[in-house]
Every structure is written in C-alpha cells, then in structure tokens.
Scaffold this motif. Structure first.
Motif, PDB file in Angstrom:
ATOM      1  N   PRO A 128       0.824  -1.228   0.000  1.00 10.79           N
ATOM      2  CA  PRO A 128       0.000   0.000   0.000  1.00 10.79           C
ATOM      3  C   PRO A 128       0.852   1.270   0.000  1.00 10.79           C
ATOM      4  CG  PRO A 128      -0.869  -1.595   1.572  1.00 10.79           C
ATOM      5  CD  PRO A 128       0.464  -2.119   1.127  1.00 10.79           C
ATOM      6  N   LEU A 129       1.998   1.242   0.647  1.00 12.27           N
ATOM      7  CA  LEU A 129       2.880   2.421   0.625  1.00 12.27           C
ATOM      8  C   LEU A 129       3.303   2.731  -0.800  1.00 12.27           C
ATOM      9  CD1 LEU A 129       5.479   2.021   3.545  1.00 12.27           C
ATOM     10  CD2 LEU A 129       3.254   3.150   3.542  1.00 12.27           C
ATOM     11  N   GLY A 132       0.632   4.340  -2.679  1.00 15.66           N
ATOM     12  CA  GLY A 132       0.479   5.740  -2.289  1.00 15.66           C
ATOM     13  C   GLY A 132       1.567   6.632  -2.853  1.00 15.66           C
ATOM     14  N   LEU A 133       2.796   6.138  -2.867  1.00 10.06           N
ATOM     15  CA  LEU A 133       3.886   6.916  -3.477  1.00 10.06           C
ATOM     16  C   LEU A 133       3.579   7.159  -4.950  1.00 10.06           C
ATOM     17  CD1 LEU A 133       6.859   5.098  -1.731  1.00 10.06           C
ATOM     18  CD2 LEU A 133       6.490   7.579  -1.675  1.00 10.06           C
ATOM     19  N   ALA A 136       0.850   9.762  -5.310  1.00  6.54           N
ATOM     20  CA  ALA A 136       1.361  11.128  -5.154  1.00  6.54           C
ATOM     21  C   ALA A 136       1.996  11.610  -6.453  1.00  6.54           C
ATOM     22  CB  ALA A 136       2.370  11.191  -4.010  1.00  6.54           C
ATOM     23  N   ARG A 142       4.083  13.943 -11.953  1.00  3.99           N
ATOM     24  CA  ARG A 142       5.503  13.598 -12.120  1.00  3.99           C
ATOM     25  C   ARG A 142       5.637  12.268 -12.852  1.00  3.99           C
ATOM     26  NH1 ARG A 142       6.085  15.464  -6.102  1.00  3.99           N
ATOM     27  NH2 ARG A 142       5.030  13.491  -5.782  1.00  3.99           N
ATOM     28  N   GLY A 339       7.072  14.949   2.963  1.00  7.73           N
ATOM     29  CA  GLY A 339       7.095  13.518   3.181  1.00  7.73           C
ATOM     30  C   GLY A 339       8.512  13.020   3.377  1.00  7.73           C
ATOM     31  N   GLU A 353       8.937  17.447  -1.041  1.00  9.53           N
ATOM     32  CA  GLU A 353       8.485  17.028  -2.356  1.00  9.53           C
ATOM     33  C   GLU A 353       7.110  17.630  -2.641  1.00  9.53           C
ATOM     34  OE1 GLU A 353       8.805  12.907  -2.951  1.00  9.53           O
ATOM     35  OE2 GLU A 353      10.729  12.776  -1.958  1.00  9.53           O
TER      36      GLU A 353
ATOM     37  N   ARG B  22      -2.097  20.324  -2.220  1.00 10.59           N
ATOM     38  CA  ARG B  22      -1.629  18.977  -1.911  1.00 10.59           C
ATOM     39  C   ARG B  22      -2.643  18.192  -1.081  1.00 10.59           C
ATOM     40  NH1 ARG B  22       3.668  20.413   1.273  1.00 10.59           N
ATOM     41  NH2 ARG B  22       2.039  21.648   2.283  1.00 10.59           N
ATOM     42  N   GLY B  64      -2.929   2.754   3.830  1.00 16.07           N
ATOM     43  CA  GLY B  64      -1.521   2.609   3.442  1.00 16.07           C
ATOM     44  C   GLY B  64      -1.183   3.496   2.258  1.00 16.07           C
ATOM     45  N   ALA B  65      -2.107   3.597   1.317  1.00 17.49           N
ATOM     46  CA  ALA B  65      -1.874   4.473   0.162  1.00 17.49           C
ATOM     47  C   ALA B  65      -1.803   5.934   0.619  1.00 17.49           C
ATOM     48  CB  ALA B  65      -2.973   4.288  -0.877  1.00 17.49           C
ATOM     49  N   GLY B  66      -2.595   6.270   1.611  1.00 17.94           N
ATOM     50  CA  GLY B  66      -2.518   7.625   2.167  1.00 17.94           C
ATOM     51  C   GLY B  66      -1.151   7.880   2.781  1.00 17.94           C
ATOM     52  N   ILE B  67      -0.633   6.887   3.485  1.00 15.26           N
ATOM     53  CA  ILE B  67       0.694   7.019   4.094  1.00 15.26           C
ATOM     54  C   ILE B  67       1.745   7.184   2.993  1.00 15.26           C
ATOM     55  CG2 ILE B  67       2.447   5.823   5.478  1.00 15.26           C
ATOM     56  CD1 ILE B  67       0.035   4.436   6.935  1.00 15.26           C
ATOM     57  N   GLY B  68       1.628   6.372   1.957  1.00 16.82           N
ATOM     58  CA  GLY B  68       2.563   6.483   0.836  1.00 16.82           C
ATOM     59  C   GLY B  68       2.461   7.839   0.153  1.00 16.82           C
ATOM     60  N   ALA B  69       1.239   8.318  -0.017  1.00 19.52           N
ATOM     61  CA  ALA B  69       1.051   9.631  -0.661  1.00 19.52           C
ATOM     62  C   ALA B  69       1.649  10.738   0.205  1.00 19.52           C
ATOM     63  CB  ALA B  69      -0.435   9.885  -0.922  1.00 19.52           C
ATOM     64  N   ALA B  70       1.521  10.585   1.519  1.00 20.31           N
ATOM     65  CA  ALA B  70       2.122  11.568   2.434  1.00 20.31           C
ATOM     66  C   ALA B  70       3.645  11.531   2.304  1.00 20.31           C
ATOM     67  CB  ALA B  70       1.696  11.274   3.873  1.00 20.31           C
ATOM     68  N   LEU B  71       4.196  10.335   2.208  1.00 19.84           N
ATOM     69  CA  LEU B  71       5.644  10.202   2.002  1.00 19.84           C
ATOM     70  C   LEU B  71       6.051  10.845   0.680  1.00 19.84           C
ATOM     71  CD1 LEU B  71       6.134   6.467   3.074  1.00 19.84           C
ATOM     72  CD2 LEU B  71       7.111   8.450   4.241  1.00 19.84           C
ATOM     73  N   GLY B  72       5.142  10.811  -0.267  1.00 23.13           N
ATOM     74  CA  GLY B  72       5.419  11.351  -1.597  1.00 23.13           C
ATOM     75  C   GLY B  72       5.141  12.836  -1.710  1.00 23.13           C
ATOM     76  N   GLY B  73       4.832  13.497  -0.591  1.00 25.88           N
ATOM     77  CA  GLY B  73       4.712  14.948  -0.614  1.00 25.88           C
ATOM     78  C   GLY B  73       3.296  15.491  -0.608  1.00 25.88           C
ATOM     79  N   MET B  74       2.279  14.605  -0.623  1.00 22.27           N
ATOM     80  CA  MET B  74       0.900  15.086  -0.577  1.00 22.27           C
ATOM     81  C   MET B  74       0.479  15.295   0.878  1.00 22.27           C
ATOM     82  SD  MET B  74       0.162  15.272  -3.789  1.00 22.27           S
ATOM     83  CE  MET B  74      -1.634  15.368  -3.954  1.00 22.27           C
ATOM     84  N   ARG B  75      -0.723  15.850   1.049  1.00 23.06           N
ATOM     85  CA  ARG B  75      -1.283  16.029   2.393  1.00 23.06           C
ATOM     86  C   ARG B  75      -2.660  15.353   2.431  1.00 23.06           C
ATOM     87  NH1 ARG B  75       3.079  16.965   3.030  1.00 23.06           N
ATOM     88  NH2 ARG B  75       4.148  18.650   4.107  1.00 23.06           N
ATOM     89  N   PRO B 111       3.098  12.957   7.013  1.00 25.27           N
ATOM     90  CA  PRO B 111       2.086  13.985   7.301  1.00 25.27           C
ATOM     91  C   PRO B 111       0.693  13.601   6.797  1.00 25.27           C
ATOM     92  CG  PRO B 111       3.404  14.629   5.407  1.00 25.27           C
ATOM     93  CD  PRO B 111       3.950  13.307   5.861  1.00 25.27           C
TER      94      PRO B 111
END
Lengths: 354, 330
Positions: A128-129, A132-133, A136, A142, A339, A353, B22, B64-75, B111
């Motif tokens: 899932p991470l 999510g990456l 984003a 991008r 992030g 980012e 974001r 989990g996708a939300g966590i990944g998106a946060a790692l990727g710079g989104m809010r 975040p």
C-alpha cells in the motif's frame, strides 16, 4: 528460457557491471553472516544469497528520482540503490553512522537521498505504501516510477489484493516485483496457495504481468526495463514474477526442516553469479585476471565498509526519544515539512516534495 | 453564525482543499455518496474526483496508500467510516505511520490525517459503536485529536494538516447534528492544550470533571445540575488524547482536590486509567478523595436502546460519581 543461453552476452562491459553488482551483494551478506556469528550484529538477519539477480536486474531499470519499497530481506536492494555498504553495516551495528542511526537494523534500512523506503518487515505491508507513493506522483503530474519488492508469501495477504486493485483501478505508475523464492519462511508455495501461478493473480486485476527467470540477471534486466518504460510512459501498473531461490536459511535461526538439501543443491547449480560468470568466460569476455581484479575490488569495498562500521559510534541513548515526532524549532514550528524530511544531516539533502 | 458540527467539519475540509492543493480527501463513499455521515457532501462537485477520491472497501489498502502519498509529498486526509473499521487498517496505522520516522532515523515523516467516527448512542450495535481512541492514544508517534465543540470541529483539521506527523481525528457520531453559534472568522485552533470549559468559583464543594469527545455534552449537563446541588465543578475538555495535557489537569485538581474522569471507552486499560494514574502519580497529596471514573460497562455495545443506554456513561452516573467524590471527604 535463459537469455544467457539464447543470446550470449553482447555487451561485455555492461555484463561485467552486473556481475560486479551481484558479487557486491553476495560478499556483503557473506560478511554479515560472519559478523552475526561473531555477535557484532544481532536481531534477525535475512540474507538474499541466491536471489541477487533480481535486485541487480531491476535496479538497472530505475532512474535516481524513482522510488523503491522493499522487504526485510533488503540489504542487496539498499546497496544497489546506492546506499553505501558502510552505512548498511553501521546500521546493523547500531551505530550513529548507520543509515537509520541504529533504530532500524537489518530489516529496516531506509535512505531518503536515494528514495529507498525500507526495509518493511510486515509481509505485504509495503505494497500500500508503494501504491500511495505512485498516487502522489500521479496527482502531482511527475513521471516517476515506484518499484515495490515483496516475496510470494505476500500474495496470501489481503494487502496484496487491495494494492493490486487500487493500483489497477487508478492506473498508478508502480511496478510490482514479486520475488518468488518458493518458500514463505518454511511454507512452500503449493502448501499456501490454491493457485500457484502468481502472475495470473496479478493479471486477474487487469495488470500486465509476466514471469521471469530470476536467476538470469540479463533476463531480469530486460523484463524490468520493458516494464519500467511502460509504467513511466503512462501504461499503468505492471507486475513481474521473478522466479528465484534462497540458497541460505530464512534467517539465522532456521534449521531448514522444510526442504531437501538436494533441492537446494539443484538450485545452486543455477547460481546467478556463476551463470553470468560462466557465460562471460565462455564468450571470452572475462579473462581470469579481470575476474580476480573484480573480486579484489569488491572485497576491498566490503572490507572498508566493515572498518567504517567497526569504527562508528553507538547512537547516543540521549537521542533515543528523538524522531518519535518531528523535531520542533525554538519558535514552536517544525523543522521539516514534507514527506521526505529535510533534516537528514548525513546526506545534506533536502527533500520536500510536491 | 449558526452551524452544526457536521457543517463545521465540512467547512474545515473545504478551507483546507482551497488553501493547499496537496490536500485531498480519500475514503469509502466520500464522493458520490457524499460521505457516510454527509460530512463531505457537495465537495466532489467542487473539487472533482481526484481530490475527493472514492475508494474500494480496502481500509488497509487506502490508509496505506494515504501514508505512501504523504511520504510522496501530498497532504492526504483519509476518512474511515468508523473506528471499528479502522481495525482493518491497524497494520498501516501502527506499523507504518507511527513508526517510519523513528525507524528511519528521522528521514521519513508521515504527514497524514486520518479521520473517523467513534462512539455509541445510535443503536448501531457492537461493530459500529466502540470508542477505541484510547487504544490509539497508547501509540507513540501518533497524535490523537477528539474535537467535541463546533470551534474544534472547524479548527482542528487545518492544524492537523500542518503537523509533519500522523494525526488521527475522532469524531463522535452523536456530535454531527450538534448545532450552535460559531464565529464567522473561526479558523485553525491550537491543539496542544486541554480546555477548561467551566471553572469552579469556590462557592461550594468543588471537583474537576475530565472528559473529551462525545461525553462532553453530558458532562456539561451534569455540571449544571451539580451546581444546583451546591457542587462546583471545573470541566476539562481534553481535546487531545496524545500527547495528554497533564498540566491543565493537575492545575485544576490542585484547586478542587477531587477528580471524576468520564470516558466512553471501557474502564480496563483505558485513557481514563491513564489520567487517573497520572493524577495519583503527580497530585496524590492534592487529593481529598479517590479519583472516580465513569466509563462504559465492559460489554460489547448492545443494540437495544435500554441496554445501550445502560452500558454508556450518563448524566446520572456522572452525578453519582461526583457525589461520591464529594461525600468521600465527609
């Protein structure tokens, strides 16, 4: 079928590079085992020996701005993503010079500078991470790719299926790399899955998926290159099932009651390093002195890394509670925003980012 | 202006989406359906399906996708329909969101804001009614917010979005229809301090009532009735369960010498237990009576109205506990 046999080695220099990459991982982990036996490293230690062609081949397809999510068997992925062997070993020593300042250890290597997102020890928890990456990147417009490594054991987890569905539903730029080494710890694939064709499961989610000989680094590189290009150009998620084998025990505490020695021996005949080395030698592309020099180079790198780890300093206990929450500046505001935290003092790299 | 808790939450979401591109909302039925509690009603039309993102029923996947998106710079603001459903995403919340910053040696902060409803009182049975925010407050790395007023419903979200680390917001289901006045210029609020909503004036026997979230209205009602009996109360709305604002609690207890903690969670191993323990550890010699607790009975929340009411904290139970605390002093 093996590209090694079908095509021969066409680019000697590049093949030499891949051989070196695999050998670096092999030697690093042989050293890890040695250091573990000497009680320099503790905790769980899972080595990748036998599977090096997978990480070596896939990493070749990535650009620096791409992201990598890996598992707890990730020393090789970290190294080939350009985390230094010294920072990896120092981490296992629990030293401040480690890539996670001693908080992660063998199973949790992270590196912001190379966008290496672990080091995840919950099977399937990284998928899932990765979704999510990729989300984003998609939302921010991008052209980056997120590669997610996981074992075939992850396929039994709900998070695998949820992630496949989300990635396909939203057509996200993620490449799933299933490292199928046939055993989830001690449970054989056939004893845990009603359908053992893993690529077929991904295909059921409308994801382009294919199986690859994971002992053949050239085949892996070729497949990964094709898949990454497709993902980067907007083709949605892709999936590789990399058929490989773990030569060593699951961890340092595994008596290997679940598989026959003959099976291991049979797979070791297809050692990815020996396969490439043999093919290059057969093609006259790896003179004995080059092979000796390559090994000496790699040994020197690992030896330097061990010295770096040995000479490191234990992460101070006074820092223990740091990083539970982000540091706050004196004015009450936060020192980081993004992030990827901006306070990585070791690399000096910023990382806000989006 | 007249508003409701639901409308205040919606205004906070709209404001956040307008202020920061974001920010996006993701969850089950947040878009076309309008939100299972109608919090996000109308936002899909305003911001489109990318930013008001409906998800499949995959709590672990989309959290989990939300966590990944946060790692990727989104809010990301991730909405989970109820706290009971959040248990399907516990792996992501606890093993990833709460640990990544520390495990990575300070390299990767997360975040993310995760909103969910909590609590009972609507005859929804055991799988939609529990109060598990106290569980989450056990976890280092998380910040736990429990807006109980219109001002906090309007103001906590933006503050949470400015936090570089994961924040969970628990919205008690019984509060959505709460109506009242909110300043026209209401905006972000501080979340570091508990609020002293009522202050004992020293005219009678005094005590401190400590609560948060869905039980705040009944505690305020009990305080009114206790005043008529000559029992004078400080009322503390904790607002944030982690980190706990221990100072506000201790300051109040130093003045009143008695405390009653009201928590819709179960008593054993609860946030009320933590609060009572802190008072005993840090203010033992200020106390004139044992700390009292009013919690839910230790049963899965039942469906039938009379059973559910019997299981939950009530004005009557709070008053009884308050009288015991005062009576214990003679």
């Amino acid at each position: 079928m093996s590209t090694l046999k079908n095509q021969g080695v066409t680019d000697a220099e590049h093949a030499g590079h891949l051989l070196r990459q695999m050998l670096r991982v092999r030697r690093l982990e042989e050293k890890c085992i040695e250091l573990y036996s000497a009680a320099k490293i503790r905790g769980f230690l899972h080595v990748y020996i036998g599977e090096e062609a997978v990480a070596a081949g896939v990493m070749e397809a990535l650009a620096p701005e791409d992201a990598v999510v890996a598992t707890y068997r990730e020393h090789g992925h970290a190294l080939l993503r350009r985390v230094s062997a010294g920072a990896i070993l120092a981490e296992m020593y629990g030293h401040a010079e480690g890539c996670c300042r001693g908080r992660g250890g063998s199973m949790h290597l992270f590196d912001a500078a190379t966008r290496f997102y672990g080091g995840n020890a919950i099977v399937a928890g990284g998928l899932p991470l990765a979704v999510g990456l990729a989300l984003a990147d998609r939302m921010a417009g991008r052209q980056r790719v997120t590669v997610c490594f996981f074992g075939e054991g992850a396929v039994a987890e709900g998070e695998f299926h949820e992630s496949m569905n989300l990635a396909a539903l939203w057509q996200l730029p993620v490449l799933f790399c299933c490292e199928n080494n046939l055993y989830a710890m001690g449970t054989a694939l056939g004893r845990s899955e009603s359908q053992t064709d893993i690529a077929l499961k991904a295909a059921a989610y409308e994801i382009s998926a294919w199986a690859v000989d994971g002992m053949d680094v050239l085949a892996v590189e070729q497949a990964a290159g094709r898949a990454v290009d497709a993902v980067r150009s907007g083709g949605g998620p892709h999936f590789l099932e990399l058929r490989t084998y773990r030569f060593r025990a699951h961890s340092m505490f595994d008596p290997e009651l679940y598989r026959e020695k003959s099976e291991v021996a049979q797979w070791m005949e297809r050692d990815p390093i020996s396969l490439l080395q043999g093919a290059m030698q057969e093609a006259g592309q790896l003179p004995e002195e080059d092979w000796a020099a390559l090994q000496a180079d790699v040994d020197a790198e690992i030896s330097t890394a061990v010295g770096f780890a040995e000479n490191g300093t234990p992460e101070p206990v006074s820092e223990l509670s740091r990083f539970v929450y982000s540091d706050r500046a004196e004015d009450g505001g936060y020192t980081g925003d993004g992030g990827t935290a901006e306070r990585d003092t070791r690399s000096g790299k910023g990382g806000a980012e989006g | 202006m007249k508003t409701t808790y639901r409308e205040a939450m919606r205004a906070a979401l709209r404001d956040a989406m307008q202020r920061d591109e974001r920010v996006f909302l993701m969850g089950e039925d947040v878009g076309r359906y309008g939100g299972s509690f109608a919090v996000s009603l109308g936002l899909l039309e305003e911001f489109g399906p990318d930013r008001i993102r409906d998800t499949p029923l995959s709590e672990s996947g989309f959290v989990g996708a939300g966590i990944g998106a946060a790692l990727g710079g989104m809010r990301p603001v991730v909405e989970i329909m109820t706290v009971n459903f959040s248990l399907l995403a516990l792996d992501q919340i606890i093993n990833n969101a709460a640990t990544l910053l520390h495990m990575s040696g300070g390299q990767f902060n997360v975040p993310i804001v995760i909103r969910m409803t909590t609590g009972a009182g609507r005859q929804l049975g055991a799988q939609h009614s529990h109060s598990l925010e106290g569980w989450y407050a056990h976890i280092p790395g998380l910040r736990i917010l429990t807006p109980a007023t219109l001002a906090d419903a309007r103001g906590m979200l933006w503050t949470a979005l400015q936090d570089p680390d994961p924040v969970l917001i628990f919205e008690h289901g019984s509060l959505y229809n709460m109506a009242g006045d909110l300043d026209d210029d209401a905006g972000p609020v501080d979340v570091d301090k508990a609020a002293l909503l009522r202050h004992a004036d020293g005219t009678g026997e005094s005590l401190t009532l400590i609560t948060y979230g869905g039980t705040l209205p009944l505690v305020l009602a009990a305080a009114d009735q206790l005043a008529e009996e000559g029992i004078d109360t400080d009322v503390i709305d904790l607002r944030t369960l982690r980190p706990l604002d221990t100072h506000t609690i201790l300051d109040s207890v130093a003045g009143t010498h008695r405390a009653v903690v009201v928590d819709e969670g179960w008593r054993s191993g609860s946030i009320s237990a933590e609060i009572a323990a802190r008072i005993c550890e840090l203010a033992f010699f200020d106390l004139d009576a044992p700390v009292e607790r009013v919690c839910s009975l230790e049963v899965p929340v039942p469906y039938a109205k009379h059973l559910e009411e019997a299981a939950l904290p009530s004005v009557g139970r709070v008053m009884a506990a308050a009288r015991r605390a005062v009576g214990a002093n003679g």
